[in-house]
Design a protein around this motif. Structure first.
Motif, mmCIF file in Angstrom:
data_model
loop_
_atom_site.group_PDB
_atom_site.id
_atom_site.type_symbol
_atom_site.label_atom_id
_atom_site.label_comp_id
_atom_site.label_asym_id
_atom_site.label_seq_id
_atom_site.Cartn_x
_atom_site.Cartn_y
_atom_site.Cartn_z
ATOM 1 N N TYR A 126 34.527 17.531 51.821
ATOM 2 C CA TYR A 126 35.386 16.630 52.575
ATOM 3 C C TYR A 126 36.400 16.004 51.614
ATOM 4 C CZ TYR A 126 31.718 16.782 56.156
ATOM 5 O OH TYR A 126 30.797 17.192 57.098
ATOM 6 N N SER B 206 29.129 6.717 52.580
ATOM 7 C CA SER B 206 29.051 7.957 53.354
ATOM 8 C C SER B 206 27.581 8.318 53.570
ATOM 9 C CB SER B 206 29.774 9.086 52.616
ATOM 10 O OG SER B 206 29.566 10.323 53.252
ATOM 11 N N ASN C 262 25.204 11.187 55.326
ATOM 12 C CA ASN C 262 25.249 12.530 55.892
ATOM 13 C C ASN C 262 23.849 13.068 56.146
ATOM 14 O OD1 ASN C 262 28.194 13.769 55.821
ATOM 15 N ND2 ASN C 262 27.966 12.432 54.043
ATOM 16 N N VAL D 57 25.965 19.967 58.731
ATOM 17 C CA VAL D 57 26.250 18.681 58.073
ATOM 18 C C VAL D 57 26.982 17.784 59.066
ATOM 19 C CG1 VAL D 57 27.385 17.500 56.153
ATOM 20 C CG2 VAL D 57 26.495 19.827 55.822
ATOM 21 N N ARG D 58 26.496 16.564 59.197
ATOM 22 C CA ARG D 58 27.198 15.591 60.028
ATOM 23 C C ARG D 58 26.899 14.199 59.487
ATOM 24 N NH1 ARG D 58 23.692 16.589 65.506
ATOM 25 N NH2 ARG D 58 21.702 15.728 64.792
ATOM 26 N N GLY D 59 27.848 13.277 59.689
ATOM 27 C CA GLY D 59 27.611 11.947 59.143
ATOM 28 C C GLY D 59 28.707 10.971 59.470
#
Length: 277
Positions: A11, A20, A22, A253-255
């Protein structure tokens, strides 16, 4: 097969981001078919904390927190996996599913990305009879979707619905898989979404990112993989991460984060394979 996997998610932000958090699902499954020899998760900048747990479906999920301000977040997963070929599923009628539907009911009902619908009619699939051979029907369905749809990266997104895919007739492995899940579940065949990797050797599509395919429950053979994007049974070139009802259950991946401004995402997957000795 011996598969050496490198998966990089990066990112980049116009402005500094911080705090952050994740959720990372990139840890390959360990099973009778698949031996996980090693797994490493590398985070840049260095994570404030990395923890893990098994989710409802049994997948290992890592939680990554980067507290310090950063303009680039790089998450690299490295894995070494040994896979084995699978035997051809035995012949049996669809009526045999009556014995196992109770133990797999959650993969028969609707889910967010696989809603109720007359999916066999939508996709022009002839409904089988109870006496028809289950593995043959699933193999024929895999082939039909492979020939009916066009694999076209960028034609759809992770939010594309089955209805939109049915109209466009083109998309990526996620779309092929959701469509096949809809047909199977409508017909009373327990089926689940699988996320993983694919070693193609240039022979198949979908190896440049995480891949998706269907696992259907076949009595006596267990959960058996079918890859409609490539018109094959999921075999030793398919490296499984995990499964769920549909894509959101196994998204890689998500966050969330604070700050950052406009951002961009880049994903690179490399799978190096060779026959295991």
């Amino acid at each position: 097969m011996r598969a050496d996997i490198r998966h990089v998610t990066e990112y980049a932000y116009d402005e500094p981001a911080w705090d952050s958090f994740n959720e990372v699902r990139l840890h390959p499954e360990a099973s009778a078919r698949q031996q996980l020899k090693s797994f490493h998760l590398l985070i840049e900048p260095e994570a404030s904390s990395v923890t893990s747990h098994r989710d409802y479906f049994g997948s290992i999920v890592h939680h990554v927190h980067v507290h310090e301000p950063h303009r680039v977040l790089r998450i690299e997963a490295q894995a070494l996996v040994i896979t084995k070929p699978l035997p051809t599923p035995p012949s049996m009628p669809l009526s045999a599913l009556a014995e196992v539907r109770g133990e797999a009911s959650e993969f028969l009902i609707a889910s967010p990305r696989v809603p109720p619908g007359n999916w066999p009619e939508v996709f022009g699939v002839a409904r089988p009879s109870p006496d028809d051979d289950l593995p043959t029907f699933l193999r024929d369905l895999t082939h039909q979707f492979f020939t009916q749809f066009t694999y076209k990266p960028g034609a759809t997104s992770v939010r594309t619905t089955i209805q939109e895919f049915a109209r466009a007739q083109q998309g990526v492995c996620q779309d092929f898989t959701h469509a096949m899940l809809g047909v199977c579940r409508t017909l009373g065949i327990p089926a689940r979404y699988v996320s993983g990797y694919l070693y193609s050797g240039g022979e198949m599509v979908g190896a440049d990112a995480t891949h998706a395919w269907v696992e259907a429950l076949i009595p006596g053979a267990g959960w058996t993989g079918f890859d409609p994007t490539n018109d094959v049974l999921a075999g030793e070139k398919h490296i499984k991460i995990g499964h769920g009802r549909d894509y959101p259950d196994v998204s890689p991946v998500r966050g969330t984060f604070y700050g950052g401004g406009q951002g961009s995402l880049d994903v690179e997957v490399r799978v190096y394979g060779e026959q295991a000795q």
